[in-house]
Scaffold this motif. Sequence first.
Motif, PDB file in Angstrom:
ATOM      1  N   GLY A 160       0.833  -1.193   0.000  1.00 27.96           N
ATOM      2  CA  GLY A 160       0.000   0.000   0.000  1.00 27.96           C
ATOM      3  C   GLY A 160       0.867   1.242   0.000  1.00 27.96           C
ATOM      4  O   GLY A 160       1.813   1.323   0.780  1.00 27.96           O
ATOM      5  N   LEU A 161       0.573   2.182  -0.882  1.00 28.21           N
ATOM      6  CA  LEU A 161       1.230   3.490  -0.859  1.00 28.21           C
ATOM      7  C   LEU A 161       0.276   4.440  -0.155  1.00 28.21           C
ATOM      8  O   LEU A 161      -0.739   4.848  -0.716  1.00 28.21           O
ATOM      9  CB  LEU A 161       1.548   3.984  -2.269  1.00 28.21           C
ATOM     10  N   GLU A 162       0.584   4.763   1.090  1.00 22.36           N
ATOM     11  CA  GLU A 162      -0.337   5.527   1.927  1.00 22.36           C
ATOM     12  C   GLU A 162       0.423   6.663   2.615  1.00 22.36           C
ATOM     13  O   GLU A 162       1.405   6.418   3.320  1.00 22.36           O
ATOM     14  CB  GLU A 162      -0.974   4.620   2.979  1.00 22.36           C
ATOM     15  N   ALA A 163      -0.036   7.906   2.430  1.00 22.82           N
ATOM     16  CA  ALA A 163       0.608   9.062   3.030  1.00 22.82           C
ATOM     17  C   ALA A 163      -0.010   9.456   4.378  1.00 22.82           C
ATOM     18  O   ALA A 163       0.610  10.161   5.158  1.00 22.82           O
ATOM     19  CB  ALA A 163       0.557  10.254   2.077  1.00 22.82           C
ATOM     20  N   HIS A 164      -1.214   8.981   4.664  1.00 21.57           N
ATOM     21  CA  HIS A 164      -1.907   9.346   5.899  1.00 21.57           C
ATOM     22  C   HIS A 164      -1.465   8.389   7.012  1.00 21.57           C
ATOM     23  O   HIS A 164      -1.796   7.192   6.979  1.00 21.57           O
ATOM     24  CB  HIS A 164      -3.414   9.290   5.664  1.00 21.57           C
ATOM     25  N   LEU A 165      -0.701   8.898   7.967  1.00 22.67           N
ATOM     26  CA  LEU A 165      -0.071   8.071   8.994  1.00 22.67           C
ATOM     27  C   LEU A 165      -1.045   7.175   9.766  1.00 22.67           C
ATOM     28  O   LEU A 165      -0.756   5.991   9.950  1.00 22.67           O
ATOM     29  CB  LEU A 165       0.724   8.956   9.957  1.00 22.67           C
ATOM     30  N   PRO A 166      -2.199   7.657  10.223  1.00 23.41           N
ATOM     31  CA  PRO A 166      -3.108   6.757  10.940  1.00 23.41           C
ATOM     32  C   PRO A 166      -3.562   5.560  10.092  1.00 23.41           C
ATOM     33  O   PRO A 166      -3.670   4.439  10.602  1.00 23.41           O
ATOM     34  CB  PRO A 166      -4.293   7.654  11.311  1.00 23.41           C
ATOM     35  N   TYR A 167      -3.815   5.774   8.814  1.00 23.67           N
ATOM     36  CA  TYR A 167      -4.176   4.661   7.944  1.00 23.67           C
ATOM     37  C   TYR A 167      -3.003   3.702   7.787  1.00 23.67           C
ATOM     38  O   TYR A 167      -3.167   2.479   7.826  1.00 23.67           O
ATOM     39  CB  TYR A 167      -4.632   5.144   6.571  1.00 23.67           C
ATOM     40  N   ALA A 168      -1.799   4.258   7.586  1.00 23.73           N
ATOM     41  CA  ALA A 168      -0.615   3.416   7.418  1.00 23.73           C
ATOM     42  C   ALA A 168      -0.394   2.538   8.645  1.00 23.73           C
ATOM     43  O   ALA A 168      -0.133   1.330   8.521  1.00 23.73           O
ATOM     44  CB  ALA A 168       0.615   4.284   7.145  1.00 23.73           C
ATOM     45  N   GLU A 169      -0.520   3.109   9.823  1.00 26.52           N
ATOM     46  CA  GLU A 169      -0.344   2.338  11.053  1.00 26.52           C
ATOM     47  C   GLU A 169      -1.403   1.251  11.177  1.00 26.52           C
ATOM     48  O   GLU A 169      -1.108   0.123  11.579  1.00 26.52           O
ATOM     49  CB  GLU A 169      -0.378   3.270  12.265  1.00 26.52           C
ATOM     50  N   GLY A 170      -2.646   1.572  10.836  1.00 28.00           N
ATOM     51  CA  GLY A 170      -3.716   0.582  10.885  1.00 28.00           C
ATOM     52  C   GLY A 170      -3.479  -0.570   9.923  1.00 28.00           C
ATOM     53  O   GLY A 170      -3.716  -1.735  10.258  1.00 28.00           O
ATOM     54  N   LEU A 171      -3.003  -0.252   8.730  1.00 30.38           N
ATOM     55  CA  LEU A 171      -2.711  -1.295   7.745  1.00 30.38           C
ATOM     56  C   LEU A 171      -1.574  -2.193   8.213  1.00 30.38           C
ATOM     57  O   LEU A 171      -1.637  -3.414   8.071  1.00 30.38           O
ATOM     58  CB  LEU A 171      -2.367  -0.662   6.395  1.00 30.38           C
ATOM     59  N   ARG A 172      -0.541  -1.586   8.776  1.00 29.95           N
ATOM     60  CA  ARG A 172       0.581  -2.388   9.297  1.00 29.95           C
ATOM     61  C   ARG A 172       0.115  -3.308  10.409  1.00 29.95           C
ATOM     62  O   ARG A 172       0.572  -4.444  10.512  1.00 29.95           O
ATOM     63  CB  ARG A 172       1.706  -1.478   9.779  1.00 29.95           C
ATOM     64  N   SER A 173      -0.812  -2.839  11.249  1.00 24.14           N
ATOM     65  CA  SER A 173      -1.315  -3.684  12.340  1.00 24.14           C
ATOM     66  C   SER A 173      -2.119  -4.869  11.807  1.00 24.14           C
ATOM     67  O   SER A 173      -2.285  -5.859  12.510  1.00 24.14           O
ATOM     68  CB  SER A 173      -2.165  -2.858  13.310  1.00 24.14           C
ATOM     69  N   LYS A 174      -2.587  -4.764  10.554  1.00 28.87           N
ATOM     70  CA  LYS A 174      -3.301  -5.875   9.909  1.00 28.87           C
ATOM     71  C   LYS A 174      -2.347  -6.774   9.123  1.00 28.87           C
ATOM     72  O   LYS A 174      -2.774  -7.689   8.424  1.00 28.87           O
ATOM     73  CB  LYS A 174      -4.375  -5.333   8.963  1.00 28.87           C
TER      74      LYS A 174
END
Length: 120
Positions: free
Chosen positions: A52-66
Amino acid sequence: MAVVDRRLNYGRQIVARFVASGDPGVVVDLGPGLGEDMAAVRAAHPGARIVGLEAHLPYAEGLRSKGFEVVACNIEHEAFPFDDESVDLIVANQVFEHVKEVHWILHECARVLTVGGSLV
């Protein structure tokens, strides 16, 4: 009367149907948000590399947790962090209506896609 779910879900079933075919080795999701499309790719192709190419940090952190691989990237101004012709499938669901630099993004998609690769 049918109940309509008005959450951000437009195109999810189309993406899921599309990714069910083929056998992509590398898949990139532009602006994956909460990761619904990434999850559809993972379900259809558990062995694929999904980024995933994601610039929004909260989304990036959520994706990593998945358990998803996420790279911080401003897709409107930065080169995608992939070699030329190295990506088999790019998913860009609910992205283009939020950006101004469409030509740059499409240039980068064309650069990284393999010959015969797909942008959905």
